[in-house]
Design a protein around this motif. Structure first.
Motif, short mmCIF file in Angstrom:
data_model
loop_
_atom_site.label_atom_id
_atom_site.label_comp_id
_atom_site.label_asym_id
_atom_site.label_seq_id
_atom_site.Cartn_x
_atom_site.Cartn_y
_atom_site.Cartn_z
N GLU A 124 42.85 42.86 48.93
CA GLU A 124 43.33 42.87 47.45
C GLU A 124 43.61 44.23 47.05
OE1 GLU A 124 41.73 43.79 44.50
OE2 GLU A 124 40.17 44.90 45.62
N THR A 127 47.87 45.24 40.76
CA THR A 127 49.41 44.69 40.99
C THR A 127 50.31 46.21 40.93
OG1 THR A 127 49.67 44.45 38.50
CG2 THR A 127 49.14 42.76 40.19
N ILE A 156 50.36 37.38 43.80
CA ILE A 156 49.45 37.78 42.87
C ILE A 156 48.68 36.73 41.95
CG2 ILE A 156 49.71 38.89 40.16
CD1 ILE A 156 52.22 40.42 41.29
N ARG A 158 45.90 35.60 39.12
CA ARG A 158 45.42 35.90 37.75
C ARG A 158 44.08 35.42 37.37
NH1 ARG A 158 49.94 35.88 33.58
NH2 ARG A 158 51.81 35.91 34.73
N GLU A 161 43.13 32.23 35.78
CA GLU A 161 43.19 30.83 35.95
C GLU A 161 42.52 30.23 37.14
OE1 GLU A 161 47.14 31.34 37.71
OE2 GLU A 161 48.36 31.27 35.69
N GLU A 167 41.51 38.57 31.28
CA GLU A 167 43.09 38.74 31.66
C GLU A 167 42.97 39.97 33.02
OE1 GLU A 167 45.30 39.83 28.16
OE2 GLU A 167 45.43 37.77 27.57
N ARG A 168 43.27 39.49 34.13
CA ARG A 168 43.20 40.37 35.30
C ARG A 168 44.24 39.94 36.41
NH1 ARG A 168 38.74 43.80 36.20
NH2 ARG A 168 38.68 44.86 38.06
N ARG A 169 44.76 40.85 36.76
CA ARG A 169 45.85 40.61 37.94
C ARG A 169 45.60 41.41 39.05
NH1 ARG A 169 46.39 38.13 33.92
NH2 ARG A 169 47.98 37.66 32.50
N ARG A 170 45.52 40.78 40.17
CA ARG A 170 45.41 41.29 41.40
C ARG A 170 46.31 40.71 42.53
NH1 ARG A 170 43.00 44.60 39.09
NH2 ARG A 170 41.02 45.52 39.46
N ILE A 171 46.86 41.63 43.19
CA ILE A 171 47.44 41.27 44.17
C ILE A 171 46.76 41.13 45.72
CG2 ILE A 171 48.36 43.51 45.28
CD1 ILE A 171 51.02 42.54 45.98
N THR A 299 41.21 43.35 30.65
CA THR A 299 40.83 43.99 31.85
C THR A 299 39.75 44.66 31.78
OG1 THR A 299 43.09 43.66 32.96
CG2 THR A 299 41.51 44.72 33.94
#
Length: 384
Positions: A124, A127, A156, A158, A161, A167-171, A299
């Protein structure tokens, strides 16, 4: 696979152990971890008593040492997980790019994949890795794993979800050499699904604190009022890592003017820091932000500093504590962070939310259970 049928995992760049905690919750047996950060390693060792921690730069770690620590032979590991340091790719690093030495550490992960030959790989990152160097790192990761015989895909995710109040995004990269399909977790929260987990859901039961107050381990403010609070409290009887940083008098005065959901724009002009007096109203959107009980957190970073983002408690005039940040990251309350408080914030901010890690681990196990000889089962899994 470990004795007793447990799936095994080794965590590289493990930090405090957010990803491995999530994988442990999904059913994996964590055998070993590596990180160069001393305090993060102390936290990992304390919270992963079943695993061996190998400290130091990954460049100095041999696969022989990892296999010995894990009690495995080459090719026996079920899953190699990890997140190479992301600062080189973070959007908060305005000099980010492939020239940063940290941007090359994914190659060490690939070295370990080649030498350990795990059945599954999970990596991981932030983004920002997709744009740094025109996506050179992403291309190198995908091609590198494919050259080693892995089917691999990326997505990606979220965190909000999957029940994380942030609010955190990870690839996330997932691959295997077994011919199994690649599955990613399906969203559980959001429109048409379970409502997002809110700040109140996350921290509404934690003890009240004054600015700079430190009561050590203390009891809870209320009985658990939400499913999320029940989940993270478990059988814990006291609140650990819950002390408020001491803010300067001028910041205390500024906070009085900031309502829930407000920010620096609510502070009277004469009280603003000199630099922010020159700012446009569209700039620094999260600075001096106060959380809203009914909303999500921004984040969680390595500093929950009011100059960095919306890290003011919804009602109390103070910054959030390490425990509150950990709750927002979905760490269970028994998970105690070691070291000075500044280092504890770093550990929490650098971590993968365990709840997100759990969903990824469950997706890997679901895919691994598919009989690739049964095309109907394979098609059904991919459609789900």
């Amino acid at each position: 696979m470990a004795k007793g049928g447990e799936f095994t995992a080794i965590d590289l760049f493990c930090g405090a152990g957010g990803l491995s905690e999530g994988f442990r919750q999904s059913g994996f047996h964590i055998l070993a971890g590596n990180d160069f950060d001393e305090w993060a390693g102390a936290t990992f060792a304390k919270t992963h008593s079943e695993a061996k921690f190998l400290g130091g730069p990954i460049q100095d770690i041999t696969t022989g040492a990892l296999l010995k620590a894990a009690g495995l032979k080459k090719g026996q590991l079920d899953c190699l997980i990890g997140g190479p340091p992301c600062q080189a790719f973070s959007v908060y690093n305005h000099q980010r790019g492939m020239h940063d030495d940290r941007s090359q550490l994914f190659k060490e992960y690939l070295r370990m994949v080649e030498e350990l030959e795990p059945n599954w790989v999970v990596m991981e990152n932030v983004t920002g890795i997709t744009s740094a160097g025109q996506g050179a790192a992403v291309k190198a990761i995908l091609s590198g794993l494919e050259k080693l015989g892995y089917t691999v895909d990326k997505q990606i995710l979220r965190a909000e979800e999957y029940g994380v109040p942030q609010e955190r995004r990870r690839i996330v990269f997932i691959g295997n050499k077994l011919g199994k399909p690649i599955l990613f977790p399906e969203a559980t929260h959001g429109e048409g699904l379970t409502p997002f987990t809110t700040i109140f859901d996350a921290i509404g039961d934690l003890p009240e604190l004054e600015n700079g107050e430190d009561n050590g381990g203390t009891g809870y403010l209320t009985a658990p009022e939400t499913d999320y609070q029940k989940l993270l409290r478990g059988n814990s009887a006291e609140v650990l890592n819950h002390s408020a940083p001491r803010l300067a008098p001028i910041n205390m005065e500024r906070m009085k003017h900031i309502p829930q959901g407000g920010s620096w724009r609510d502070i009277p002009f004469e009280l603003l820091p000199d630099g922010m007096k020159r700012a446009r109203r569209c700039d620094h959107t999260k600075r001096y932000g106060r959380m809203s009980w009914s909303g999500l957190s921004c984040t969680i970073l390595t500093k929950c500093d009011l100059h960095w983002g919306a890290y003011l408690h919804p009602e109390q005039d103070r910054s959030i504590t390490v425990r509150e940040a950990a709750r927002i990251q979905s760490f269970p309350d028994w998970f105690c962070f070691e070291g000075p408080r500044t280092e504890q914030y770093v550990q929490v901010g650098n971590a993968v939310p365990p709840l997100l890690g759990r969903k990824i681990g469950e997706a890997v196990l679901r895919a691994d259970a598919i009989d690739v000889r049964d095309n109907s089962q394979n098609d059904l899994a991919l459609a789900s």
